[in-house]
Design an enzyme around this catalytic site. Structure first.
Site, PDB file in Angstrom:
ATOM      1  N   ARG A 245      39.109  39.464  49.908  1.00  0.00           N
ATOM      2  CA  ARG A 245      38.437  38.398  50.654  1.00  0.00           C
ATOM      3  C   ARG A 245      36.951  38.694  50.739  1.00  0.00           C
ATOM      4  O   ARG A 245      36.554  39.863  50.883  1.00  0.00           O
ATOM      5  CB  ARG A 245      38.944  38.335  52.098  1.00  0.00           C
ATOM      6  CG  ARG A 245      40.130  37.472  52.307  1.00  0.00           C
ATOM      7  CD  ARG A 245      39.848  35.987  52.014  1.00  0.00           C
ATOM      8  NE  ARG A 245      41.043  35.196  52.201  1.00  0.00           N
ATOM      9  CZ  ARG A 245      42.025  35.082  51.323  1.00  0.00           C
ATOM     10  NH1 ARG A 245      41.953  35.670  50.150  1.00  0.00           N
ATOM     11  NH2 ARG A 245      43.097  34.334  51.590  1.00  0.00           N
ATOM     12  N   GLU A 274      31.753  31.711  50.701  1.00  0.00           N
ATOM     13  CA  GLU A 274      32.230  30.821  49.628  1.00  0.00           C
ATOM     14  C   GLU A 274      32.153  29.360  50.047  1.00  0.00           C
ATOM     15  O   GLU A 274      32.466  29.064  51.203  1.00  0.00           O
ATOM     16  CB  GLU A 274      33.699  31.153  49.299  1.00  0.00           C
ATOM     17  CG  GLU A 274      33.871  32.485  48.660  1.00  0.00           C
ATOM     18  CD  GLU A 274      35.349  32.839  48.445  1.00  0.00           C
ATOM     19  OE1 GLU A 274      36.193  31.925  48.456  1.00  0.00           O
ATOM     20  OE2 GLU A 274      35.633  34.019  48.287  1.00  0.00           O
ATOM     21  N   HIS A 292      37.085  32.878  42.964  1.00  0.00           N
ATOM     22  CA  HIS A 292      38.318  32.991  43.767  1.00  0.00           C
ATOM     23  C   HIS A 292      39.531  32.448  42.996  1.00  0.00           C
ATOM     24  O   HIS A 292      40.199  31.513  43.453  1.00  0.00           O
ATOM     25  CB  HIS A 292      38.139  32.252  45.105  1.00  0.00           C
ATOM     26  CG  HIS A 292      39.055  32.775  46.176  1.00  0.00           C
ATOM     27  ND1 HIS A 292      38.705  32.817  47.502  1.00  0.00           N
ATOM     28  CD2 HIS A 292      40.317  33.278  46.126  1.00  0.00           C
ATOM     29  CE1 HIS A 292      39.702  33.315  48.216  1.00  0.00           C
ATOM     30  NE2 HIS A 292      40.692  33.609  47.397  1.00  0.00           N
TER      31      HIS A 292
HETATM   32  C1  GLV Z   1      44.222  33.933  47.902  1.00  0.00           C
HETATM   33  O1  GLV Z   1      43.134  34.324  48.130  1.00  0.00           O
HETATM   34  C2  GLV Z   1      45.354  34.177  48.751  1.00  0.00           C
HETATM   35  O2  GLV Z   1      45.204  34.690  49.861  1.00  0.00           O
HETATM   36  O3  GLV Z   1      46.469  33.846  48.319  1.00  0.00           O
END
Ligand code: GLV
Length: 338
Positions: A245, A274, A292
């Site tokens: 993250r 983001e 991402h």
């Molecule tokens: C993606 O970032 C997730 O948490 O699945």
């Protein structure tokens, strides 16, 4: 079925385009308002959308705050299409008796694959090589062109050793890399053996990893888990990979370390704000940047959507698991909403 016909159908919002067959499954039970385009929703906009809804399927970055929850009296379930759920105010949802669900497990292997894609691309300068070619700069072979870091045999460090971390570690066996990891709790000896991984203190991990992969959830305690002080402990020849993250890494501190030669390279799939990037990051050659997409293989995204849809249908009292959604994050809410 008869009961279904006599009572009004629950209303469900799908915040982002899913897959048509999945949205059609929702339509079997609910009045569905499905977005047909992606949108970077603000918390206030999500709040507006949720006002009259009984449930929603949400994207990983759709924020739900206490205010949105307070103004959505009918809301009973939020189904995140992600394993992470830092976009949700879980305490406020639980207090309001609203069930939250996520999509664990189905994405472990795809995310582990992608961590390795970023690790290898950053170490072996794949992005730089591609940019060099596309710019028409290649004049023929040079022995010293784009020399990168060795991968096989070097030490892989993993911070956060849940199921995704373990899947990343198992892949290191093929690269003959010693693996060290740090986690809140140490893994059982059988799992350590299967992953060929050795437990290390956080400092030992930072000091000894040639490749450090972050697989932590974003919690208040993990915010800036990697900042100036932690980067200073790392080898200047090390590479950092973040598939977890944004916010776990202090992007400004990382950009400074990368540009001052205090860290060799980085591979980043997630960012602090983001979809905006810290402005200095894309100016640096020694960082590979992706938007991402670590779980974004077609099969895995379909599996995630399917799990989210199953969770939502069950939480609203329909389907084979009626009342027992498989991936509840706040079981206390399930009791109050039953
Ligand atoms: C993606 O970032 C997730 O948490 O699945």
């Amino acid at each position: 079925m008869a009961a279904q016909q006599t009572r009004a159908r629950p209303r469900v919002w799908v915040s982002r385009p899913l897959f048509d067959d999945m949205t059609d499954r929702l339509r079997e039970y609910f009045d569905v308002q499905a977005e047909t385009e992606d949108h970077a929703w603000t918390a206030a906009q999500v709040g507006e959308k949720l006002r009259d809804m009984h449930g929603a399927v949400l994207g990983v970055s759709d924020p739900v705050d206490a205010r949105a929850i307070a103004q959505a009296p009918r809301l009973r379930v939020l189904a995140n299409t992600a394993v992470g759920y830092d976009n949700l105010d879980l305490a406020a949802l639980t207090a309001a008796g609203i069930v939250a669900t996520n999509t664990p497990d189905v994405l472990n292997e795809a995310v582990a694959d992608f961590a390795w894609a970023l690790l290898l691309a950053a170490a072996r300068r794949v992005g730089e090589g591609e940019r060099y070619l596309r710019a028409g700069r290649w004049q023929g072979s040079s022995f010293h062109l784009l020399l990168g870091g060795e991968v096989h045999g070097r030490t892989l460090g993993i911070l956060g050793m849940g199921r995704i971390g373990q899947a990343i570690a198992r892949r290191a066996i093929g690269f003959r890399m010693p693996v060290i990891y740090h986690n809140r709790s140490r893994l059982e000896a059988t799992v350590e053996r299967e992953c060929n991984a050795r437990y290390a203190s956080r400092d030992e991990l930072l000091r000894n990893a040639d490749y450090l992969v972050l697989v932590l959830p974003l919690t208040p305690a993990n915010r800036h888990a990697i900042g100036t002080a932690e980067l200073a402990l790392m080898k200047p020849t090390a590479t950092l990979v973040n598939i977890a993250r944004g916010g776990i890494v202090d992007d400004a501190a990382l950009a400074a370390a990368l540009s001052e030669g205090r860290l060799a390279a980085a591979g980043l799939d997630v960012f602090e704000n983001e979809p905006a990037l810290y402005a200095r990051l894309p100016t640096l050659d020694n960082v590979v940047l992706t938007p991402h997409i670590a779980s974004a293989s077609l099969d895995t995204r379909r599996a995630m959507a399917g799990v989210a849809v199953d969770n939502l249908i069950a939480a609203l009292g329909f389907g084979a698991h009626a009342g027992r959604p498989p991936n509840v994050l706040n079981p206390e809410a399930l009791q109050t909403s039953a």
